[in-house]
Structure formats: C-alpha cells, structure tokens
Design a protein around this motif. Structure first.
Motif: not given
Ligand SMILES: *Cc1c(COP(=O)(O)O)cnc(C)c1O
Length: 372
Positions: A49-54, A227-237, A266-276
C-alpha cells in the motif's frame, strides 16, 4: 606456546533439533543467478500500500528500540476486528507465534497434530520443542477433520490447521471448523492459522476468530506478509483467551516487531482500498488461471480448488511437475516445486499479474503438448 587440541568433545544439539529439516524458502533467482519473476512465496503482486510506504518515511529512528508492546498497532487491530487489544499478541511474522504456541503448550512426550500437506512450519514448530509430530492423512489433498480427530490421544497438546491451507489452497467452511473444535478435548490447543484469511469472500469467513474469543483453547494467527504486502517487515499477530495471550507474551522476544514494521503495518491496516483491490485482483486472476489449467485436463494437469492467493497444480500426465518447473524457470518464472513436502507431482504457483498468469498458462500448454 599454543597447542591445538583436536577435541571430539563438542556441544551436542538435542536429538529432536537435529531431526529438523530446515524450512525451504521459495527461490528468487534461476540456476544462473538471473532474477526471475517470483511466484514462489505467495507475496502480493500489487506490492505494498502507498500509505504503508509513506509511513516508512515517518517511522521512529532506527537507533531507538521500538515500542515493545506495539500499542498503537494492537489498538488498530483490535478496533478493526472487534477484539480487546489486550487479547492481541504480536509476532516476528506469524511464524514466531506458531513456534511459541508449540513451545508454550507442548514438549518431549507430547504430541502435536497437523495434516499431511499442511504448512511446513508446523513440523518444525513441533520438533523444535521436542514434541512428537503426528500427521493426519488428507482427503484428496484437503483437510479431513475426522482423520485428524481420530489421532487425538491423551498426549495431544496442540493441533495446527491453516485455513485456507498452504500449499494446497484448500479451505474448511465454518461448520467444519466448529465441528473440529467441538470434538477436541478442552485441554488441547487448536491453532487456526489464517495467513490467507483476507483472501476469503466476506461470506466465507470461517468463524475461527469468534471461537478464539469464546473459548480458552483456540489461537488464531494472522499476518501482514500476504495481502498487506509486508512480508519483508516480519509482522504477524494472534488472538485468543487472555491466559493464552499472556503465555505467548511471556516467551516472545521483547522487541520482536521493529518500529518501521509497526508504523507500516498500522498504515497498511488503514488502507482498506488496497486490501480490497488485492483481494479482487486475486479472485479474478485465480479464476482465470484455474480455467486455463482446466483446459489442460486432457494433458493430466489438475488445479486444486483454492481459496488462497496461489494454486496447487497436479501433473498426472506426460508432463512432469519437475519438467514444468524447469521449463517455467527457462521462461523467466520461478514457482514452487515441493518434492520435500511429499508433492513431487505438484507445483504451487502464486497468483501474479494477468500478463504473467497468461504467459504461464500458455507455457504449460506448450510444454504439455510437446510432452505427449
Ligand atoms: C505465509 C504463511 C504464514 C505467514 O508467515 P509470516 O511469518 O507471517 O510471514 C503463516 N502460515 C501460513 C500457512 C503461510 O502460508
């Protein structure tokens, strides 16, 4: 005066550690080191997501330790899923949480059950803590709830299932998940790994999270890698009962999610458009690709039904999976051949861009025709 002492007395790893076959990641380059289009690790072809990159640019300084409790991120996850943030535990990828679940609840003499053709991390997680892995037979590559339940004994401590499952793409509907949970003893931990949960249509939601909130023995894990495109950041919950979350918090790394990762997630979670957009792209391209493979049925190719962002193709005719794997690599595509997981007859192919899926389907057709 120094003397070299050749000693045969060296530290000995635990025998159950020596028995582990290390995880084999999807490759990114061909034999000659040439970069290939990578459809071997179920990453998001639309990127991040562009929001996550920002958000990466605004992340805390790398010289500072991150928030050890990922407070803002857990609050956002809680709000998004209707969960008390106190019941959310973060991991260095969901991989860490899968390992902690096994370590927290099983050890030498205990049994950990998962299905044949399940996610390969479950085997490592079980062995790592000295428990005995118990493998349930599949039903045409899918999860067979009855076969799994038949293996439950007094020693069973943890059951792992992925829904949808990797590498098969198979999926258990809500009723089957409920039936599995209802039949398990209350002291067996059921881990439901929803790494691909966001790829399901909303009406296909499997009810696992509601089980995790209502019972003491269910852990649901999710990831920002797919789906959130953050494999390189290593985040799960993960989420589950308070006692379960407290156990995992006790044994996780104290700073197990980086500050950059927290900010980006946090930003990726807020980008519902990108996920959809990612979900719909995957749904449509997967359907087109499965139809293209169905047209090769007379050549012995068969795509298993998939609810995830990849398709497992079985090669049951003249063209072998290995030959198809090599042929695709020659054409610039790296996919996943899985002989190490008992699937020498299959390729797992991540759903990528339309042009790549078209090129792969055409290449498979050409190779199948040539192999007759
Ligand atoms: C990719 C995947 C994961 C995610 O692993 P991370 O450590 O979160 O990157 C977990 N479970 C399954 C079944 C997967 O395929």
């Amino acid at each position: 005066m120094t003397k070299t002492i050749a000693s045969t007395i060296v530290p000995q790893p635990k025998p159950w550690i020596e028995a582990i076959h290390a995880y084999v990641p999807g490759k990114a380059t061909g034999k000659d080191g040439r970069p290939l289009i990578k459809l071997s690790a179920n990453e998001n072809p639309l990127g991040t997501s562009e929001l996550a990159l920002a958000a990466r640019a605004r992340a805390p300084l790398p010289s500072l330790y991150p928030d050890p409790d990922s407070k803002a991120l857990r609050a956002a996850i809680g709000a998004r899923h209707g969960i008390d943030p106190a019941r959310v535990v973060m991991g260095t990828g969901s991989d860490e949480l899968l390992n902690l679940a096994a370590q927290g609840y099983a050890g030498p003499g205990d049994e950990v059950i998962y299905v044949r053709y399940g996610f390969s991390v479950y085997d490592i997680a079980a062995r790592r803590c000295g428990a005995t892995p118990v493998v349930a037979p599949d039903a045409d590559y899918g999860t067979d709830v009855d076969a799994l339940l038949a293996l439950v004994t007094d020693r069973t401590r943890v059951v792992f299932i992925a829904n949808p499952n990797n590498p098969t793409g198979s999926y258990l509907p809500r009723g089957e998940i409920a039936r599995l949970h209802a039949a398990l003893p209350a002291d067996v931990l059921l881990v439901i790994d929803q790494a691909y949960g966001e790829y399901l249509a909303p009406e296909d939601e499997d009810g696992a999270m509601a089980l995790a909130l209502a019972h003491e023995n269910v852990l649901v894990t999710r990831t920002f890698s797919k789906i959130f495109g953050l494999a390189g950041e290593r985040i799960g919950w993960g989420t589950g009962a308070p006692g379960l979350i407290a156990t995992l918090n006790r044994i996780r790394g104290p700073f197990n999610v980086s500050g950059t990762g927290q900010a980006m997630a946090l930003a990726a979670l807020g980008d519902a458009d990108f996920v959809e957009r990612s979900r719909l792209h995957n749904r449509d391209e997967r359907a087109r690709f499965v139809a293209a493979i169905a047209a090769l049925g007379n050549h012995g190719l068969r795509a298993l039904p998939s609810e995830a962002n990849f398709v497992l193709i079985l090669f049951e005719g003249a063209l072998s999976a290995e030959a198809a794997y090599e042929g695709l690599a020659e054409r610039g595509y790296i996919v996943r051949w899985l002989p190490g997981q008992g699937l020498p007859q299959a390729l797992r192919i991540t759903i990528g861009h339309a042009r790549d899926m078209d090129a792969i389907a055409a290449a498979l057709r050409d190779m199948a025709q040539a192999a007759r």
